[in-house]
Motif scaffolding. Sequence first.
Motif, short mmCIF file in Angstrom:
data_model
loop_
_atom_site.label_atom_id
_atom_site.label_comp_id
_atom_site.label_asym_id
_atom_site.label_seq_id
_atom_site.Cartn_x
_atom_site.Cartn_y
_atom_site.Cartn_z
N SER A 155 1.26 3.14 0.82
CA SER A 155 0.17 3.01 -0.14
C SER A 155 -1.10 2.70 0.64
O SER A 155 -1.04 2.01 1.66
CB SER A 155 0.47 1.90 -1.15
OG SER A 155 -0.59 1.76 -2.07
N ILE A 156 -2.24 3.20 0.15
CA ILE A 156 -3.51 2.96 0.82
C ILE A 156 -4.51 2.43 -0.21
O ILE A 156 -5.38 3.14 -0.72
CB ILE A 156 -4.04 4.26 1.49
CG1 ILE A 156 -2.94 4.88 2.38
CG2 ILE A 156 -5.29 3.96 2.33
CD1 ILE A 156 -3.33 6.17 3.05
N PRO A 157 -4.37 1.13 -0.59
CA PRO A 157 -5.27 0.54 -1.58
C PRO A 157 -6.62 0.16 -0.97
O PRO A 157 -6.69 -0.41 0.12
CB PRO A 157 -4.49 -0.70 -2.03
CG PRO A 157 -3.66 -1.07 -0.84
CD PRO A 157 -3.33 0.21 -0.13
N HIS A 158 -7.70 0.47 -1.68
CA HIS A 158 -9.04 0.19 -1.16
C HIS A 158 -10.03 0.06 -2.32
O HIS A 158 -9.72 0.40 -3.46
CB HIS A 158 -9.49 1.31 -0.21
CG HIS A 158 -9.71 2.63 -0.90
ND1 HIS A 158 -10.95 3.06 -1.31
CD2 HIS A 158 -8.84 3.60 -1.29
CE1 HIS A 158 -10.84 4.24 -1.90
NE2 HIS A 158 -9.56 4.59 -1.90
N THR A 164 -18.14 -2.44 -5.99
CA THR A 164 -17.74 -3.69 -5.35
C THR A 164 -16.37 -4.16 -5.83
O THR A 164 -15.77 -5.04 -5.20
CB THR A 164 -18.76 -4.80 -5.62
OG1 THR A 164 -18.89 -4.99 -7.05
CG2 THR A 164 -20.12 -4.45 -5.03
N ASP A 165 -15.87 -3.57 -6.93
CA ASP A 165 -14.64 -4.11 -7.51
C ASP A 165 -13.71 -3.08 -8.13
O ASP A 165 -12.76 -3.45 -8.81
CB ASP A 165 -14.99 -5.17 -8.56
CG ASP A 165 -15.81 -4.61 -9.73
OD1 ASP A 165 -16.35 -3.49 -9.60
OD2 ASP A 165 -15.91 -5.29 -10.75
N GLU A 166 -13.96 -1.79 -7.93
CA GLU A 166 -13.06 -0.76 -8.46
C GLU A 166 -11.95 -0.46 -7.46
O GLU A 166 -12.21 0.04 -6.36
CB GLU A 166 -13.79 0.53 -8.80
CG GLU A 166 -12.85 1.61 -9.36
CD GLU A 166 -13.59 2.87 -9.78
OE1 GLU A 166 -14.48 2.78 -10.63
OE2 GLU A 166 -13.26 3.95 -9.23
N GLY A 167 -10.73 -0.79 -7.80
CA GLY A 167 -9.60 -0.56 -6.92
C GLY A 167 -9.03 0.84 -7.07
O GLY A 167 -8.84 1.33 -8.18
N ARG A 168 -8.79 1.47 -5.95
CA ARG A 168 -8.19 2.81 -5.92
C ARG A 168 -7.08 2.83 -4.87
O ARG A 168 -6.95 1.94 -4.05
CB ARG A 168 -9.25 3.86 -5.54
CG ARG A 168 -10.36 4.05 -6.56
CD ARG A 168 -10.01 5.15 -7.53
NE ARG A 168 -11.12 5.45 -8.43
CZ ARG A 168 -11.20 6.56 -9.14
NH1 ARG A 168 -10.26 7.50 -9.05
NH2 ARG A 168 -12.22 6.76 -9.98
N MET A 169 -6.29 3.88 -4.90
CA MET A 169 -5.32 4.13 -3.84
C MET A 169 -5.60 5.51 -3.29
O MET A 169 -5.46 6.51 -4.00
CB MET A 169 -3.88 4.03 -4.36
CG MET A 169 -3.50 2.65 -4.86
SD MET A 169 -1.79 2.53 -5.42
CE MET A 169 -1.93 1.10 -6.53
N PHE A 170 -6.02 5.55 -2.03
CA PHE A 170 -6.28 6.84 -1.39
C PHE A 170 -5.03 7.71 -1.47
O PHE A 170 -5.10 8.92 -1.69
CB PHE A 170 -6.68 6.62 0.08
CG PHE A 170 -7.07 7.88 0.81
CD1 PHE A 170 -8.40 8.24 0.93
CD2 PHE A 170 -6.09 8.68 1.38
CE1 PHE A 170 -8.75 9.41 1.60
CE2 PHE A 170 -6.43 9.85 2.05
CZ PHE A 170 -7.76 10.22 2.15
N TYR A 171 -3.87 7.06 -1.32
CA TYR A 171 -2.60 7.76 -1.49
C TYR A 171 -1.53 6.74 -1.82
O TYR A 171 -1.60 5.57 -1.41
CB TYR A 171 -2.20 8.54 -0.22
CG TYR A 171 -0.92 9.32 -0.40
CD1 TYR A 171 -0.91 10.51 -1.12
CD2 TYR A 171 0.29 8.85 0.10
CE1 TYR A 171 0.27 11.22 -1.33
CE2 TYR A 171 1.46 9.55 -0.10
CZ TYR A 171 1.44 10.73 -0.83
OH TYR A 171 2.61 11.42 -1.04
N LEU A 194 -2.29 -6.22 -3.91
CA LEU A 194 -3.10 -6.11 -2.70
C LEU A 194 -4.54 -5.76 -3.03
O LEU A 194 -5.48 -6.24 -2.38
CB LEU A 194 -2.49 -5.04 -1.77
CG LEU A 194 -1.16 -5.42 -1.13
CD1 LEU A 194 -0.51 -4.20 -0.47
CD2 LEU A 194 -1.34 -6.54 -0.11
N LEU A 195 -4.74 -4.92 -4.07
CA LEU A 195 -6.09 -4.60 -4.50
C LEU A 195 -6.82 -5.86 -4.99
O LEU A 195 -8.00 -6.06 -4.70
CB LEU A 195 -6.06 -3.55 -5.60
CG LEU A 195 -5.86 -2.10 -5.16
CD1 LEU A 195 -5.66 -1.18 -6.36
CD2 LEU A 195 -7.06 -1.63 -4.33
#
Length: 239
Positions: A155-158, A164-171, A194-195
């Motif tokens: 997982s790639i959470p960022h 400033t606060d929107e969590g996404r997962m690149f994959y 983790l996000l």
Amino acid sequence: MEHFHTIKSPGKYWLVDQLKKDGISKELYETSLHKLVKEWKSKEYGFISVLLEETSEAVLLDEGFKKVSTIVEYTRTLDNIEEHAFPIRWNNLSEGRLTDQDYASLYERCRSGSANKNKKQPIEEVMNSIKSELGPAWRDFCYSFTYEGETCGISIPHIEEGTTDEGRMFYFGVVSEMRGRGLGASMHLASLFLLKEKNATYYVGSTDTSNQAMIDIFIKNGCTLRDRKGIYRLEKKRK
């Protein structure tokens, strides 16, 4: 005001995602999109891929784009995500347990047999995109997961660029041999935790409408449907 988030890889591609914001008309989005496509056509880029509300797809089809598939976006707030006894363990790439090449190989294993219909980029381009989008500390965002000592996915959470606060997962993905065991939901929930640790207050995730397993994970982990978008692609003709 920016209407689209664009990732550009010189000489190779543009990846474009419509940024949904209140108060912006459909006509304004379409005008901005027309200008963006015109700019891409003036450059030497291999292809452009656009995520766009399907109600505006005629703009792209008239430009020669082909529709690849439809994706759904799910969202949830992260205020009540808490750490608990996860059955899985995780480490990020910066800890040195895996090399960059090991991680690239694991990424390739996770996307093997995926239900998503979007055309796969070569893994070397994927890794370059991660470095470009996430910056010098990109390894801090690249997590691998294990269950009872066996690798089960990544997982790639960022935090989404420009927020400033929107969590996404690149994959996010599970290796094929570990699918169907409920580990994906645990990995996803851990990624939400983790996000939150990265100061995200809410999460937005997306998947192809054909990927029912991922949709089930979203729902199980308390996410609700936010939007549907089409994926459209245009490749520059070789001279």
